[in-house]
Scaffold this active site. Structure first.
Site, PDB file in Angstrom:
ATOM      1  N   TRP A 146      25.123  15.398   1.124  1.00  0.00           N
ATOM      2  CA  TRP A 146      24.037  16.234   1.656  1.00  0.00           C
ATOM      3  C   TRP A 146      24.327  16.589   3.097  1.00  0.00           C
ATOM      4  O   TRP A 146      25.184  15.933   3.717  1.00  0.00           O
ATOM      5  CB  TRP A 146      22.681  15.492   1.542  1.00  0.00           C
ATOM      6  N   ASP A 205      20.629  21.959  10.323  1.00  0.00           N
ATOM      7  CA  ASP A 205      19.432  22.759  10.588  1.00  0.00           C
ATOM      8  C   ASP A 205      18.425  22.612   9.463  1.00  0.00           C
ATOM      9  O   ASP A 205      18.686  21.946   8.463  1.00  0.00           O
ATOM     10  CB  ASP A 205      19.823  24.231  10.777  1.00  0.00           C
ATOM     11  N   GLU A 208      19.500  23.143   6.037  1.00  0.00           N
ATOM     12  CA  GLU A 208      20.466  22.144   5.564  1.00  0.00           C
ATOM     13  C   GLU A 208      21.862  22.709   5.360  1.00  0.00           C
ATOM     14  O   GLU A 208      22.606  22.261   4.497  1.00  0.00           O
ATOM     15  CB  GLU A 208      19.973  21.508   4.250  1.00  0.00           C
ATOM     16  N   GLU A 209      22.208  23.700   6.140  1.00  0.00           N
ATOM     17  CA  GLU A 209      23.501  24.368   5.939  1.00  0.00           C
ATOM     18  C   GLU A 209      24.407  24.324   7.157  1.00  0.00           C
ATOM     19  O   GLU A 209      25.622  24.265   7.021  1.00  0.00           O
ATOM     20  CB  GLU A 209      23.257  25.845   5.567  1.00  0.00           C
ATOM     21  N   GLU A 431       9.480  29.104  -4.221  1.00  0.00           N
ATOM     22  CA  GLU A 431      10.162  29.150  -2.934  1.00  0.00           C
ATOM     23  C   GLU A 431      10.467  30.594  -2.522  1.00  0.00           C
ATOM     24  O   GLU A 431      10.258  30.996  -1.399  1.00  0.00           O
ATOM     25  CB  GLU A 431      11.470  28.363  -3.038  1.00  0.00           C
TER      26      GLU A 431
END
Ligand SMILES: *[C@@H]1O[C@H](CO)[C@@H](O)[C@H](O)[C@H]1NC(C)=O
Ligand SMILES: *[C@@H]1O[C@H](CO)[C@@H](O)[C@H](O)[C@H]1NC(C)=O
Ligand SMILES: *[C@@H]1O[C@H](CO)[C@@H](O)[C@H](O)[C@H]1NC(C)=O
Ligand SMILES: *[C@@H]1O[C@H](CO)[C@@H](O)[C@H](O)[C@H]1NC(C)=O
Ligand SMILES: *[C@@H]1O[C@H](CO)[C@@H](O)[C@H](O)[C@H]1NC(C)=O
Ligand SMILES: *[C@@H]1O[C@H](CO)[C@@H](O)[C@H](O)[C@H]1NC(C)=O
Ligand SMILES: *[C@@H]1O[C@H](CO)[C@@H](O)[C@H](O)[C@H]1NC(C)=O
Ligand SMILES: *[C@@H]1O[C@H](CO)[C@@H](O)[C@H](O)[C@H]1NC(C)=O
Length: 625
Positions: A146, A205, A208-209, A431
């Protein structure tokens, strides 16, 4: 607690008296918003354990991200999403929804436990474990690959709980004050210590990238330390580390501004424009109704935040099919950032609503300060919402002031209308919605989408009626930017919040152990470490620790593994080679290692182990491609 009502905001609504049509349209929108708001609050509560109808198996107070378990699997609890959601619930509680208190208390207890769960980011004793982005809904660690750590989570959790503590201290009841001092502070203190300790290190960030320094993270960290320091002083706890670091964080925050917009991520080699909803969400998350239109704090009404908002919105005008027919300055569907490819790169409900929410907050601020100042920096924004706009200062009683606020309210409302247009009739909020045709996409019933709706509604009500504003977090006295930015860190202590529900005896001293392994590998072959404890994956292949080969050279075929292990414990472990056809090669012997004792109270220290692979070596598979 009595929130300060904003009676002046009524003037905005009355300014429309002369025009019948907008009033009607606004009433209609207000009606739609109330309807969707009810659905949204219920949508959030359905996603909270143990009773939430869509969160089976979630422990009490655990807020799942979405009930979706595949494509994508969001059936986890994220510290960030949960913190933002809890802030919304605390705000609703302050506005009189008293039934929410048990959710807040369950959340506090769940977070006290989660803080102690050691995880791939680390353990509690060093603080590193607090940067872990997500956990299973049964409060256990997630070992998969992750983007970690993510350093906004502790700050957002602290902000939600500090807001609750403010209420506890305002009731005059002894038991409430005790809950603030003994339970809430115990959790908040660890989070604030984490921020003061690690704010100057990179992390992932909010999407999550990107590994780097994120504007959103930096902004919410600053807020958390400022309000955390104020709470600590009221409760009689030391706050020197928060006071010393907050200005340094604010200084770093200034460096994201490139003259036209706030760049979402710095200290990264990611090649993007940096135009990103990250920054709009940051402005909202640090809104203070008592602040002026401060550029340094990127307040919603500040010239920089408004200029940034226009650049952000415009970046989606031509890339989404559903925006194609919209005139240049009108409201459009917006997403995370233009280069996004996740699920095809679509608009999100929470980002489209964010445009409106920032502007509702801005309206509150202009009403409070009794004027609007248009500068060269934000003139392009103003021209797109009100084409005759000119640089100048417009006082409350001028016609122009009313026209400007009127135009902003219309423009903001139009973004809510765009989001409504693409919501299914059930009001269920996923989303994303398709860039091609507007149908809902990706995770269903996203908790953050629902929470974003509720905060947008509160922001609009406070902008257009005497609905009480959110409490101040102390922004007006936290806007001094040091003349020189310094790299720094104030390490603190981390203790399990036992009084708040953390398991007694948890969170013991851990040592950061680096395992250096010499192992010659071919391209496509990967190394893992596994062993007989939870931190080492209990010999389970899927939970084994991945190694990194960043320092691998021909002379030194080095694989590195970093893990925090309980001080003075003994582990049995070995290494695995994962072949390019996903099969494994095993070492021919098990190793044992005894972790050093705790270096000093709290800080466990570090240790290094030097190993060399013992066993068969791999060969690339000869599979035909
Ligand atoms: C927690 O949940 C995960 C994922 O569902 C599961 O694999 C694990 O066994 C559970 N752990 C415990 C202790 O129940
Ligand atoms: C650390 O702080 C210094 C001073 O503000 C800044 O130049 C640097 O980019 C920061 N690094 C990170 C990772 O925050
Ligand atoms: C809209 O913006 C585009 C790109 O900036 C420009 O080429 C076009 O002329 C504009 N259209 C109108 C109607 O202003
Ligand atoms: C809408 O577009 C998405 C792709 O963005 C596609 O998967 C879906 O089938 C389309 N739905 C309809 C009703 O056209
Ligand atoms: C380390 O562990 C051993 C046995 O497990 C115990 O006797 C010893 O007291 C421990 N040392 C410290 C400093 O805790
Ligand atoms: C792991 O193995 C070591 C060495 O055999 C042993 O001392 C330790 O107790 C084991 N730990 C667990 C959790 O079983
Ligand atoms: C290492 O220990 C594990 C767990 O007890 C066992 O399954 C494995 O066979 C051992 N490996 C060797 C090479 O002894
Ligand atoms: C690993 O390789 C380096 C460089 O060849 C060597 O100096 C070192 O002793 C090796 N370590 C072990 C444990 O074999």
């Amino acid at each position: 607690m009595i929130l300060r009502p904003i009676t002046v905001a009524l003037a905005v609504a009355s300014a429309y008296g002369a025009v019948a049509e907008p009033i009607h349209r606004r009433d209609d929108l207000a009606f739609q918003i109330e309807k969707q708001n009810k659905i949204s609050i219920q949508g959030v509560l359905d996603n909270i354990g143990p009773k939430g109808s869509k969160a089976p198996g979630a422990f009490p107070g655990v807020i799942i991200a979405s009930p979706s378990t595949e494509n994508p699997d969001y059936f986890f609890t994220w510290t960030r999403d949960a913190g933002l959601t809890m802030k919304m619930l605390v705000d609703e509680f302050l506005h009189g929804n008293l039934g929410l208190r048990s959710y807040i208390q369950d959340y506090l207890k769940a977070q006290a436990t989660l803080q102690t769960v050691s995880n791939p980011s680390g353990a509690l004793s060093s603080g590193r474990g607090l940067g872990e982005p997500k956990f299973y809904v049964n409060e256990t660690r997630f070992n998969g690959d992750w983007g970690r750590p993510q350093r906004d989570g502790p700050a957002l959790r602290a902000t939600a709980l500090i807001t609750y503590a403010g209420w506890l201290l305002s009731t005059g009841r002894k038991e409430d004050a005790k809950e603030a001092k003994e339970k809430v502070w115990a959790v908040v203190q660890n989070d604030l210590n984490y921020v003061a300790h690690y704010w100057n290190e990179t992390g992932f960030d909010l999407w999550e990238e990107v590994r780097g320094s994120s504007f959103f993270t930096t902004a919410v960290q600053h807020r958390a330390l400022v309000e955390g320091s104020a709470l600590g002083k009221r409760l009689g706890f030391p706050t020197a580390n928060y006071d010393s670091q907050a200005p340094n964080i604010l200084c770093l925050l200034q460096t994201f501004w490139n003259g036209k917009y706030a760049v979402a991520n710095i200290n990264t080699d990611m090649q993007r424009t940096g135009v990103d909803a990250n920054t709009v969400l940051a402005s909202m998350a640090t809104f203070d109704p008592e602040a002026t239109c401060e550029d340094t704090l990127f307040q919603p009404c500040s010239p920089r935040a408004l200029a940034n908002l226009k650049v952000y919105v415009d970046s989606f005008r031509t890339i989404y099919t559903i925006n194609a027919k919209s005139p240049n300055s009108s409201a459009v569907a917006t997403g995370r950032y233009a280069e996004d490819v996740y699920f095809g790169g679509n608009p999100w409900y929470l980002t489209t609503l964010a445009v409106a929410e920032q502007l509702y907050y801005a309206i509150q601020q202009w009403n409070t300060i009794n004027s609007v100042s248009i500068t060269d920096v934000d003139l392009p924004f103003w021209k797109s919402v009100y084409s005759p706009a000119k640089v100048g200062k417009y006082g409350k009683n001028s016609n122009e002031f009313n026209k400007l606020l009127d135009a902003v309210l219309d423009w903001a409302d139009a973004f809510v209308e765009v989001s409504h247009k693409y919501m299914p009739s059930s009001g269920a909020l996923a989303e994303q919605y398709s860039r091609e045709n507007g149908t809902a996409l990706s995770a269903r019933d996203l908790t953050w989408s629902y929470a974003a709706y509720v905060t947008m509604r509160g922001a609009r009500l406070s902008a257009t009626s005497n609905y009480p504003q959110l409490p101040s977090w102390g922004a007006p006295s936290a806007n001094k930017v040091p003349s020189v930015c310094v790299a720094s860190s104030a390490p603190g202590m981390y203790k399990p919040a036992v009084a708040a529900g953390a398991p007694p005896g948890s969170g013991g001293c851990a040592v950061l152990v680096t395992f250096n392994l010499n192992a010659t590998t071919y391209y496509g072959e990967n190394l893992y470490l596994t062993g007989n404890t939870t931190d080492l994956g209990n010999w389970r292949l899927e939970d084994a620790l991945p190694g990194t080969a960043n320092e691998y050279t021909e002379e030194r075929p080095l694989w590195k593994f970093e893990v925090e292990l309980p001080a003075n414990s003994t582990v049995s472990y070995n290494y695995l080679r994962k072949q390019d056809d996903d099969s494994y090669l095993y070492e021919t012997q098990n190793r044992t290692y005894t972790v050093p004792v705790c270096a000093n109270q709290g800080e466990g220290g570090t240790a290094t182990v030097e190993d060399a692979w013992l066993g068969p070596t791999g060969t690339p598979s000869t599979r035909l491609i």
